[in-house]
Structures are given as C-alpha cells and as structure tokens.
Design an enzyme around this catalytic site. Structure first.
Site, PDB file in Angstrom:
ATOM      1  CB  SER A 195     -10.589  -8.900 -19.512  1.00  0.00           C
ATOM      2  OG  SER A 195     -10.951  -7.598 -19.075  1.00  0.00           O
ATOM      3  CE  LYS A 219      -3.252  -8.022 -16.677  1.00  0.00           C
ATOM      4  NZ  LYS A 219      -2.178  -7.498 -17.543  1.00  0.00           N
TER       5      LYS A 219
END
Length: 412
Positions: free
Chosen positions: A306, A52
């Site tokens: 992720s 992110k």
C-alpha cells in the site's frame, strides 16, 4: 440507484486522466516460498508512493463538480493522505491547507510540500494526531473550508476501490484472495464493496493499532486507548463509521494483527531480496502470508503493497527491530567483576559468529563489580543458548533486557 462496483469503475476511469494504473506483478520468490501464485499490487509505485491519492482525487473531483465555488480543501494527516491531497490540489489548481503533527518525519513533510507546490500550505500542529485533527476541523468551521477525511468518507472509499478495479482488469479476473492492510478502513472497505463475497479478503493490522478487530469484537467502532505509531500508515485509534459499515460482517478469523518488529523482517527481506522499498504499513500484506500459508496453497493471491514512503534514516531502527524479533540480537546488563582479566574471560565466551554491537559501563565508580550494558549480535538464534549457559558457568551474573520495554527506552 447506481451500485457500488459501477461507481468504483467510474472513479477508476476518471483517474486515467491523472495517472496510469499501478503495476500488478507476479513475485516468483514469494510464489515459490508459499506454494501459491503470489502477485503484488504495487501502490508504492503510484505518483505519491501510496494509494491515498485515489480517494483524494475522487472526493475532490465530486466536490468540484458540485455547486461549491473555488473550494478550499483542508485535511489532517501524518503523511500519505497529506501527499495525496497535495498532489491533487496542484492537479486541480485549487488551494489546500494541510495540517500535520509536529512529530511528522521531515521526509513526509518535504514530499507534501513538493507535491502541492504553491497550491498548498502545510501547518505543523500538535504532538499527537488527535490534536492535529481537532485543529484542522476547527479551522474548517472558521473558514468554510471543505474537510477531506483520510478514510471515513463515501467518495474516498469509492476512490480507494479503484485498486480492486485495476486488479480485476490486469489479472483478467478476480483472484482467489486479496490481502491488504487496514488503518482507518478506506482501502479495505472499498475493496470489499467492489468484490463483495466473490473474493475472500485477509485484512491485516499492526498489533499496536488493531482497531478493526476491536470494532468487530464490540460490534461498533471502538477507540483504542493506546496506538503504536511505528506503522504510521495503518496505526489508527478508531476505524471509521462508514468504513466499518462495509466491514462489520467480516469474519474475525480473516483479520490478522502483526507484531511491529516482525513487520521489520519483511521490510528488510523485500529490500534486500527484491529491491522493493516499503514503509511499515506497506509491508503488512506481504508479512501476513506467513500466517495464511496453509490457506493459500495453489491459489492466486494478490497482496496490496500500500505504500513506499519510507525515510531511510529509520533503516537502522528497522534492522534493529528485525534482528531482535528474529532472536539474532540481544541486550544484557552484565555484572562485571572489577579485576584484571575479567573482560578477557567474558570475551572468550563469544564464538566466531558472535559480535559485540554495544558495550557501555553503567556504573564506573563501583569498587568490586561494575554493571555493563552489552549488545550481542549473532548469526543464529540458538547461539544465545550457548552464550547464556557459558556466562552462567563462568560465574557472570546477567539480566536479559532485550524485551524489557522500560529499560530499553532508557538504555538502548
């Protein structure tokens, strides 16, 4: 007009002044298991343990290159986006206000504050993310702050595409397939925008947040009526309009929904076998290999892990859910006769591989029978066939409540 891959490469180049590329490592265990050349793109090893910060960096650098003086950044997030924004606020020396739901795990709140330092104020607002988001956006309107979307922003999508840029550079070519999770769609949209039709993508959603599948079925972003927040890094009620514009032509067969309990089996496998800590959303891509094994034999496949922002206080829950999914743990409500020797009779049914994990009388005042909540763990799912058969033959009345959601909420 600059094409998207060029923008993604430029974003990736700019990031090198802040953090190194995350590792791309071949995983021998998965490669042997699936008969393919399996590589892991380790976004769980970024400075904030998720991808992110890429989108946050790219969006913030572009705002700061514009005419806006001393921008005040604002975001709403339950975790990973908040940490990425906080990290970049500290890097750029700008102030940020981060709104998080009151229900956010303390680990993620603490990490956000640590990454942001004095540059960031964390405000805990709302029991549900929608309330948090509405408050953050209202705050922006009142103060003139610059809102940073977690995914539905062209610059964020461009920044997340840097994952694909690094994969190509590290592998020396594009792989035969990339498997990656989908939440709001920033990472998948960026990857598809960079790779185009050159690389097939397998996009993976948690079953309780399959917003891309819903959008593809409806032909437009569609809001889910309910979202299971277990895989919070990918549990989104509605995919972004900008991200869906990149993904609207994805074949539905390339979008998978994974049961949240099954994700737990992969989290434990990666932890116990590989020593890799993944959050639920971070394990989605690896878990999906079970469903596409017939399509990837002999191929070079990259799975994007992720995120690794996992609170170990949740480990007992993950183990519990994994055992229940694998059929290694069940819960029964057992009608136990109130006579001497009844418990002994029941215990004799259990074998050397069976263990009582929970035993609780639910009706202690009954004269003839008492209801007992009993949890049993075993080493092989087929053992329960014998246990249930022998309970019936011994005259014990029972009810399997393992998958009874309502009873489980109250009793387990």
């Amino acid at each position: 007009m600059t094409d998207f891959p060029s923008l993604a490469r430029a974003a990736e180049s700019q990031m090198r002044s802040v953090f190194d590329p995350t590792p791309l490592t071949r995983n021998d265990t998965l490669s042997d298991r699936y008969g393919a050349d399996i590589w892991l793109k380790r976004e769980d090893l970024s400075p904030v343990r998720s991808y992110k910060l890429r989108g946050a960096f790219n969006a913030m650098r572009k705002v700061m290159a514009g005419p806006e003086a001393a921008p005040h950044f604002v975001c709403a997030s339950a975790g990973n986006h908040a940490q990425g924004v906080a990290f970049m606020c500290r890097h750029f020396g700008v102030h940020g206000t981060i709104f998080m739901p009151v229900t956010t795990p303390q680990q993620k709140i603490g990490q956000t504050r640590k990454f942001g330092g004095d540059q960031v104020e964390v405000r805990l607002i709302g029991d549900y993310f929608d309330d948090t988001l509405a408050t953050a956006q209202a705050y922006c309107r009142e103060t003139g702050g610059h809102f940073l979307s977690p995914f539905d922003d062209a610059d964020v999508i461009e920044g997340q595409a840097s994952v694909a840029v690094e994969i190509e550079a590290q592998l020396g070519r594009l792989p035969d397939r990339i498997v990656l999770p989908v939440g709001g769609g920033g990472l998948s949209a960026g990857t598809h925008g960079y790779c185009g039709d050159a690389v097939p993508l397998t996009l993976v959603e948690p079953s309780g947040g399959a917003c891309l599948a819903a959008a593809l079925a409806a032909g437009q972003p569609t809001r889910l009526s309910h979202v299971d927040s277990f895989a919070d890094g990918a549990a989104v009620a509605q995919i972004g309009a900008r991200t869906f514009a990149h993904l609207k032509n994805i074949a539905p067969a390339d979008v998978l929904a994974i049961d949240e309990d099954r994700i737990c089996t992969t989290m434990l496998d990666m932890l116990n076998v590989e020593g890799i800590v993944l959050e639920p959303a971070g394990a989605l891509a690896v878990d999906a290999l079970k469903d596409i094994r017939d399509r990837i034999a002999g191929q070079t496949v990259v799975c994007v892990t992720s995120g690794g922002n996992f609170d170990f206080e949740r480990l007992p829950e993950v183990k519990e859910r994994a055992q229940r999914y694998a059929g290694l743990k069940k819960y029964f409500v057992l009608r136990m006769p109130q006579r001497p020797g009844a418990l002994k009779d029941f215990l004799e049914i259990l074998g050397p591989q069976d263990d009582i994990a929970r035993f609780e009388y639910l009706k202690k005042s009954a004269r003839n029978f008492g209801s007992v909540l009993i949890g049993i763990e075993t080493t092989a799912a087929e053992n329960f066939q014998r246990i249930e058969r022998e309970m019936t033959e011994a005259g014990f009345e029972y009810r399997d409540i393992t998958n009874d959601t309502i009873l489980a909420e109250f009793l387990i």
